[in-house]
Design an enzyme around this catalytic site. Structure first.
Site, PDB file in Angstrom:
ATOM      1  CB  SER A  67      -1.130   0.356   1.246  1.00 24.36           C
ATOM      2  OG  SER A  67      -2.142  -0.951   1.176  1.00 24.36           O
ATOM      3  CE  LYS A  70      -3.597   0.998  -1.107  1.00 25.94           C
ATOM      4  NZ  LYS A  70      -4.342   0.262   0.158  1.00 25.94           N
ATOM      5  CE1 TYR A 191      -4.827  -1.171  -4.213  1.00 22.79           C
ATOM      6  CE2 TYR A 191      -5.120  -3.993  -3.586  1.00 22.79           C
ATOM      7  CZ  TYR A 191      -4.971  -2.244  -3.451  1.00 22.79           C
ATOM      8  OH  TYR A 191      -4.776  -2.627  -2.473  1.00 22.79           O
ATOM      9  CE1 TYR A 243      -4.826   1.620   4.120  1.00 24.73           C
ATOM     10  CE2 TYR A 243      -3.504   0.162   5.551  1.00 24.73           C
ATOM     11  CZ  TYR A 243      -3.644   0.775   3.905  1.00 24.73           C
ATOM     12  OH  TYR A 243      -3.080  -0.192   3.156  1.00 24.73           O
ATOM     13  CB  VAL A 261      -0.170  -6.270   4.580  1.00 21.00           C
ATOM     14  CG1 VAL A 261      -1.328  -5.277   4.838  1.00 21.00           C
ATOM     15  CG2 VAL A 261       0.408  -6.211   2.791  1.00 21.00           C
TER      16      VAL A 261
END
Ligand code: GLU
Length: 307
Positions: A67, A70, A191, A243, A261
């Site tokens: 991530s 992102k 993705y 998050y 992760v």
């Protein structure tokens, strides 16, 4: 915010301080290729806006960026279509896990922020308007900023795609609301491939350096993001980057940060430096346990914090 200690000494001290925290988390179990990563690895790198680099441990070992990509995908989307991104994605902390589904239905297909999976899938959909392979676009953007040729780990990409049932559900739900305009499977595939970009701590610290330098990369001597956008990206990192543990993470670390992760974490010290850390065991929020401790010790030892 003042750094009064040597970064090399700080890194050496952190490497000792984090030792008791190994074994407290687990590698990402839901992506078989990541589940099998050796958990006893630890690397940390600091890159300053003056171009100095400091590193310790496995700072030059490649890991799955997941991530953390992102952040770069969002930067590319904002650079190409500007505020139009915000018609498809929100800017609020979600308070829910990164792959949560039901909030999305309640909120009519608009993801809370660009860092949860739904938001990142929407960003991938935007990038698909500009590139046939958004994953390669993100990989090359990160590589250009990190002064490195980065790869996509095909095994990790396939492994995640095979188990990406939740992400497929999220993408299909958004497609039904019109947040995603391309074929949901194509978006999920791009993705997952983007998430499988591999990077080292040193490359990652370099790649995020524009966020510490008002949008300018001192390494490649180019303005990457407008200054105002840079501030906004840092605001999103601080409020949404980790998050549903973002509040406690800010309380502990106090720096705009993004987790992945794969066990990586990147933290920005505006006008000063970027710190990247990697240790594969995660807490239940998907954040590296040892990495979070390392950043907490870092901000304590250096007094570097935006708060
Ligand atoms: N590829 C991961 C997923 O979609 C990214 C999650 C993360 O790194 O936080 O589940």
């Amino acid at each position: 915010m003042k750094q009064v200690v040597s970064f090399d000494d700080v890194l050496a001290e952190i490497a000792v301080l984090v030792r008791p925290h190994f074994g407290k988390g687990r590698t990402a179990q839901y992506i078989p290729q990541l589940a099998g990563v050796n958990p006893n690895q630890f690397g940390m790198a600091i890159c300053t806006i003056k171009g100095e680099e400091h590193a310790i441990g496995d700072a030059d070992v490649s890991f799955s960026a997941q991530s953390i990509t992102k952040l770069f995908a969002l930067g590319l989307a904002l650079n190409s279509i500007g505020d139009e991104v915000w018609t498809r994605v929100g800017k609020e902390p979600s308070g829910t896990p990164f792959n949560y589904l039901s909030q999305l239905e309640h909120e009519e297909g608009i993801p809370r922020n660009p860092f949860i999976n739904a938001g990142a899938l929407a960003v991938t959909d935007i990038l698909l308007n500009h590139a046939a392979e958004p994953d390669a676009l993100v990989r090359d953007f990160m590589g250009m900023l990190g002064v490195a040729h980065l790869a996509i780990d095909e095994d990790v990409a396939v492994s995640e795609l095979e188990t990406a049932h939740k992400n497929r559900a999220i993408a299909n739900l958004m497609r039904s609301f019109g947040t995603i305009t391309h074929d949901a499977e194509a978006v999920v595939e791009a993705y997952c491939r983007q998430c499988a970009v591999t990077v080292t701590c040193r490359q990652l610290a370099r790649a995020a350096l524009p966020l510490a330098a008002r949008g300018f990369s001192p390494l490649i001597e180019e303005t990457i993001f407008p200054e105002r956008l840079t501030r906004r990206l840092n605001a999103l990192l601080l409020t949404c980057g980790t998050y549903d543990s973002v509040g406690s993470f800010a309380y502990r670390v106090g720096l705009p940060s993004k987790s992945g992760v794969g066990g990586g974490l990147v933290a920005v010290i505006p006008d000063h430096a970027v710190v990247a850390v990697w240790a594969p065991e995660l807490d239940r929020f998907g954040t590296s346990v040892v990495g979070a401790y390392a950043l907490e010790y870092f901000s304590q030892l250096t007094n570097c914090s935006v708060l």
